[in-house]
Design a protein around this motif. Structure first.
Motif, PDB file in Angstrom:
ATOM      1  N   CYS A  45       0.801  -1.144   0.065  1.00  0.00           N
ATOM      2  CA  CYS A  45       0.030  -0.018  -0.102  1.00  0.00           C
ATOM      3  C   CYS A  45       0.876   1.319  -0.114  1.00  0.00           C
ATOM      4  N   CYS A  46       2.192   1.094   0.334  1.00  0.00           N
ATOM      5  CA  CYS A  46       2.992   2.171   0.139  1.00  0.00           C
ATOM      6  C   CYS A  46       3.795   2.519  -0.975  1.00  0.00           C
ATOM      7  N   ARG A  47       4.007   1.403  -1.866  1.00  0.00           N
ATOM      8  CA  ARG A  47       5.035   1.429  -3.179  1.00  0.00           C
ATOM      9  C   ARG A  47       4.040   1.441  -4.217  1.00  0.00           C
ATOM     10  N   ASP A 120       7.031   5.909  -4.994  1.00  0.00           N
ATOM     11  CA  ASP A 120       6.850   5.223  -3.278  1.00  0.00           C
ATOM     12  C   ASP A 120       6.579   6.354  -2.632  1.00  0.00           C
ATOM     13  N   CYS A 121       5.948   6.033  -1.706  1.00  0.00           N
ATOM     14  CA  CYS A 121       5.956   7.141  -0.302  1.00  0.00           C
ATOM     15  C   CYS A 121       7.269   7.365  -0.004  1.00  0.00           C
ATOM     16  N   SER A 122       7.261   8.807   0.392  1.00  0.00           N
ATOM     17  CA  SER A 122       8.599   9.370   0.925  1.00  0.00           C
ATOM     18  C   SER A 122       9.258   8.702   2.025  1.00  0.00           C
ATOM     19  N   ARG A 132       9.310  -0.884   6.747  1.00  0.00           N
ATOM     20  CA  ARG A 132       8.977  -0.084   8.030  1.00  0.00           C
ATOM     21  C   ARG A 132       8.653   1.366   7.712  1.00  0.00           C
ATOM     22  N   CYS A 133       7.421   1.752   8.018  1.00  0.00           N
ATOM     23  CA  CYS A 133       7.214   3.320   7.863  1.00  0.00           C
ATOM     24  C   CYS A 133       8.198   4.199   8.639  1.00  0.00           C
ATOM     25  N   GLY A 134       8.534   5.270   8.063  1.00  0.00           N
ATOM     26  CA  GLY A 134       9.610   6.171   8.633  1.00  0.00           C
ATOM     27  C   GLY A 134       9.006   7.151   9.710  1.00  0.00           C
ATOM     28  N   ILE A 135       7.547   7.239   9.596  1.00  0.00           N
ATOM     29  CA  ILE A 135       6.751   8.168  10.518  1.00  0.00           C
ATOM     30  C   ILE A 135       5.692   7.364  11.136  1.00  0.00           C
ATOM     31  N   TYR A 136       5.670   6.098  11.398  1.00  0.00           N
ATOM     32  CA  TYR A 136       4.837   5.125  11.994  1.00  0.00           C
ATOM     33  C   TYR A 136       3.947   5.919  12.733  1.00  0.00           C
ATOM     34  N   LEU A 138       3.164   8.844  13.545  1.00  0.00           N
ATOM     35  CA  LEU A 138       2.574   9.957  13.066  1.00  0.00           C
ATOM     36  C   LEU A 138       1.673   9.781  11.870  1.00  0.00           C
ATOM     37  N   ARG A 139       1.666   8.715  11.103  1.00  0.00           N
ATOM     38  CA  ARG A 139       1.558   8.414   9.757  1.00  0.00           C
ATOM     39  C   ARG A 139      -0.204   8.946   9.849  1.00  0.00           C
ATOM     40  N   PRO A 140      -0.608   9.234   8.563  1.00  0.00           N
ATOM     41  CA  PRO A 140      -1.991   9.783   8.695  1.00  0.00           C
ATOM     42  C   PRO A 140      -3.097   8.677   8.700  1.00  0.00           C
TER      43      PRO A 140
HETATM   44  S1  SF4 Z   1       3.435   7.191   5.477  1.00  0.00           S
HETATM   45 FE1  SF4 Z   1       4.011   5.241   6.324  1.00  0.00          FE
HETATM   46  S2  SF4 Z   1       2.484   3.625   6.169  1.00  0.00           S
HETATM   47 FE2  SF4 Z   1       1.641   5.635   5.035  1.00  0.00          FE
HETATM   48  S3  SF4 Z   1       2.045   5.051   2.889  1.00  0.00           S
HETATM   49 FE3  SF4 Z   1       3.925   6.059   3.862  1.00  0.00          FE
HETATM   50  S4  SF4 Z   1       5.386   4.398   4.565  1.00  0.00           S
HETATM   51 FE4  SF4 Z   1       3.415   3.836   4.086  1.00  0.00          FE
END
Ligand code: SF4
Length: 236
Positions: A45-47, A120-122, A132-136, A138-140
């Motif tokens: 879902c992030c790529r 891809d998501c930044s 692993r999400c870099g802003i886990y 704080l993610r939206p």
């Molecule tokens: S913020 Fe994190 S969880 Fe959301 S798309 Fe980006 S990497 Fe994925």
């Protein structure tokens, strides 16, 4: 969009908001429990390679990330664009939709999480084996509630390999609360966006001007959002 249409849309959204606030969170939780879900950390879902990975983000959420991190607005969000395969196609789609003004600016509504050059998501690592999400923390809400969302007062799911896996009652309740919170936040954000919206003029040359900007390596966007509007020159 003329003033009359704007009024109608705002009224419809405010009515929807009133109904949404009465939705029973336990019913949503029960549905999530019965569907089942567990994130398997696939990162799909992030790529970008796996489909539409645009993440709509509200102004409140952008401010939250700004306040809780060192990140600046422009490092978090970019204009919400179409899923065109190329900038040329992006111009054509917006032109067909009457969203390029007489000066060649493309008008968009709201923001999405910033993406890398490859789409891809930044905030997802470049290493494709690390999701692993870099802003886990704080993610939206769109990320933390994925693959669930509410539309037309009904719970829906997006494509996700985690669907059907066992989930606890407590996790279902927490997720249901977030799904509802997201629905309300997005509706409030959209209502404010319409309230602040000021129309623009299109011209016979709108598309030509945007295409000429593109030849020079950029596109100009005017973003209408809940705090007003702003203009961004995006390098292509
Ligand atoms: S913020 Fe994190 S969880 Fe959301 S798309 Fe980006 S990497 Fe994925």
């Amino acid at each position: 969009m003329n003033e009359k249409l704007k009024e109608i849309l705002i009224h419809e959204l405010e009515t929807e908001l009133g109904v949404v606030k009465k939705i029973n969170v336990q019913q949503i939780a029960d549905q999530i429990y019965n569907i089942g879900f567990q994130c398997i950390m696939c990162g799909k879902c992030c790529r970008r390679d796996f489909g539409d990975n645009r993440v709509a983000i509200t102004t409140t959420e952008i401010h939250n990330i700004e306040n809780e991190s060192d990140l600046k607005w422009e490092e978090i969000a970019e204009p919400f664009i179409t899923e065109a395969e190329s900038p040329e196609e992006e111009c054509k789609i917006n032109s067909a939709d009457g969203l390029i003004d007489e000066d060649g600016n493309i008008h968009t509504f709201g923001w999405m999480l910033k993406r890398k050059k490859n789409g891809d998501c930044s905030f997802i690592p470049d290493d494709a084996t690390n999701n692993r999400c870099g802003i886990y923390k704080l993610r939206p809400l769109l990320c933390s509630t994925y693959p669930f969302y509410i539309e037309g007062f009904k719970l829906n799911t997006s494509e996700c390999e985690g669907i059907g896996k066992e989930i606890s009652h407590q996790e279902s309740c927490e997720l249901a609360e977030l799904v509802l919170k997201r629905y309300i936040l997005e509706l409030e954000d959209t209502i404010l966006t319409y309230k602040n919206y000021i129309g623009f003029k299109t011209g016979d040359n709108s598309l030509n001007i945007a295409e000429s900007d593109l030849k020079q390596g950029y596109l100009n966007y005017i973003i209408h959002y809940s705090e007003g509007s702003c203009r961004i020159r995006k390098k292509i």
